[in-house]
Design an enzyme around this catalytic site. Structure first.
Site, PDB file in Angstrom:
ATOM      1  N   SER A 122     -62.884 -57.399 -40.670  1.00 32.58           N
ATOM      2  CA  SER A 122     -61.926 -57.970 -41.614  1.00 32.58           C
ATOM      3  C   SER A 122     -62.318 -57.539 -43.007  1.00 32.58           C
ATOM      4  O   SER A 122     -63.504 -57.283 -43.280  1.00 32.58           O
ATOM      5  CB  SER A 122     -61.935 -59.499 -41.529  1.00 32.58           C
TER       6      SER A 122
ATOM      7  N   TYR B  13     -67.125 -67.205 -41.354  1.00 36.73           N
ATOM      8  CA  TYR B  13     -66.218 -66.119 -40.978  1.00 36.73           C
ATOM      9  C   TYR B  13     -66.570 -64.840 -41.728  1.00 36.73           C
ATOM     10  O   TYR B  13     -66.725 -63.769 -41.132  1.00 36.73           O
ATOM     11  CB  TYR B  13     -64.767 -66.522 -41.248  1.00 36.73           C
TER      12      TYR B  13
END
Length: 263
Positions: free
Chosen positions: A150, A166
Site C-alpha cells: 500500500s 496497518y
C-alpha cells in the site's frame, strides 16, 4: 524466437492462487489473471462470498474455484496450499492480498489489534509464500509472487487516520518482497509488490469516510480514486513473462498521490 507482446502476457496453462479474492482488489486481480488464461483458486474466510465471486469469474468464462481459509492461521495456510496442489496441480502465481486494518491512537493501540493486523498482513504473507515456494515453485525453478502492499507503507499518513499497525505492516511487506526476491532469484522466482492508493473497498471504507472520498480524489494528480480496472495491467505484468526480468520492485497505483507526498 522472440515472442510477441500477446505471447509474453499470455497465462494459458498457469494456475494462480489469490488470497482475499472474494471482493474488491483481490477479485479485480483474479479477473485480470483469468482473462489472460490462468486458472484461478480464490481464497478468503467466508464461503458465501467466495461462491459469489467464483460465479462472477465463471460467468466471464474463467476457470475458477475456491477454498475458504483464514490466512492468519498457519494450519489454514497449510491446508489451503495442500488442497490447491491436490485439486489444481502446481501453483505458478501467488497473489498475497488478504489483509486487515484497525484504527486507534498509537498511544492507546490495543496489543491484540496490532497482533491481528501483523499476523495477517505480514506473517500470513510469509508463511504462504514459504509453503508454496517449498512445495511447488523452488523445485520447478519457476514462480511469480505478487505481494499487495500500500502507499500507506511508504511513509506516514494524516494523524486522524490512526493506522500505525496497518502502515507498519505494509512497510514490512515491501521489505519482505525485497528479501524474498534476493533469496529466490536463484530459483527463477520473481517477487514484486503493488502499492495501491485509495480504491473504494471494504478495507478503505473507514479512511474514505474520515477524509472524504471527494477530497481524497482531489488530492491525487489524476483527480480520482482507483477503479475496477486500475490494478489489472500491473498484476498481469508481474504475473507473466512480460515481467520475467523484474523482481524485488514495487509499483504505486495511486493516481500520483505518492509523487506529491514524496514517497
Amino acid at each position: 524466437m522472440t515472442r510477441t507482446v500477446s505471447q509474453l502476457f499470455d497465462l494459458t496453462g498457469k494456475t494462480a492462487l489469490v488470497t482475499g479474492g472474494s471482493r474488491g482488489l483481490g477479485l479485480q486481480m483474479a479477473h485480470a489473471l483469468g482473462e489472460a488464461g490462468a486458472r484461478i483458486m480464490l481464497s478468503s474466510r467466508k464461503a458465501a462470498d467466495l461462491e459469489e465471486a467464483v460465479a462472477d469469474l465463471q460467468a466471464a468464462n474463467i476457470d475458477a474455484r475456491w477454498i475458504a481459509a483464514d490466512c492468519s492461521k498457519e494450519a489454514d495456510i497449510d491446508r489451503l496450499v495442500d488442497e490447491t496442489l491436490s485439486r489444481m496441480g502446481d501453483i505458478d502465481i501467488l497473489v498475497n492480498n488478504a489483509g486487515a486494518s484497525w484504527a486507534a491512537p498509537a498511544e492507546d493501540y490495543p496489543t491484540e489489534a496490532w497482533d491481528k493486523v501483523m499476523n495477517l498482513n505480514v506473517r500470513g504473507y510469509f508463511l504462504l509464500a514459504r509453503r508454496i515456494g517449498k512445495k511447488s515453485m523452488i523445485a520447478r525453478r519457476s514462480g511469480r509472487i505478487i505481494n499487495i502492499a500500500s502507499i500507506a507503507g511508504l511513509g506516514g499518513n494524516p494523524p486522524e487516520l490512526q493506522m500505525v499497525a496497518y502502515n507498519t505492516s505494509k512497510g514490512a511487506v515491501l521489505s519482505l518482497t525485497e528479501t524474498l526476491a534476493c533469496e529466490w532469484g536463484a530459483h527463477n522466482i520473481t517477487v514484486n509488490a503493488i502499492c495501491p492508493g485509495f480504491f473504494p473497498s471494504k478495507l478503505t471504507a473507514g479512511v474514505l469516510e474520515t477524509l472524504g472520498a471527494e477530497a481524497m480524489a482531489k488530492h491525487a494528480p489524476l483527480n480520482r480514486l482507483g477503479d475496477d480496472e486500475d490494478l489489472k495491467g500491473v498484476t498481469l505484468l508481474f504475473a507473466s513473462d512480460a515481467g520475467k526480468h523484474i523482481t524485488g520492485q514495487w509499483i504505486a497505483v495511486d493516481g500520483g498521490v505518492s509523487v506529491i507526498t514524496g514517497a
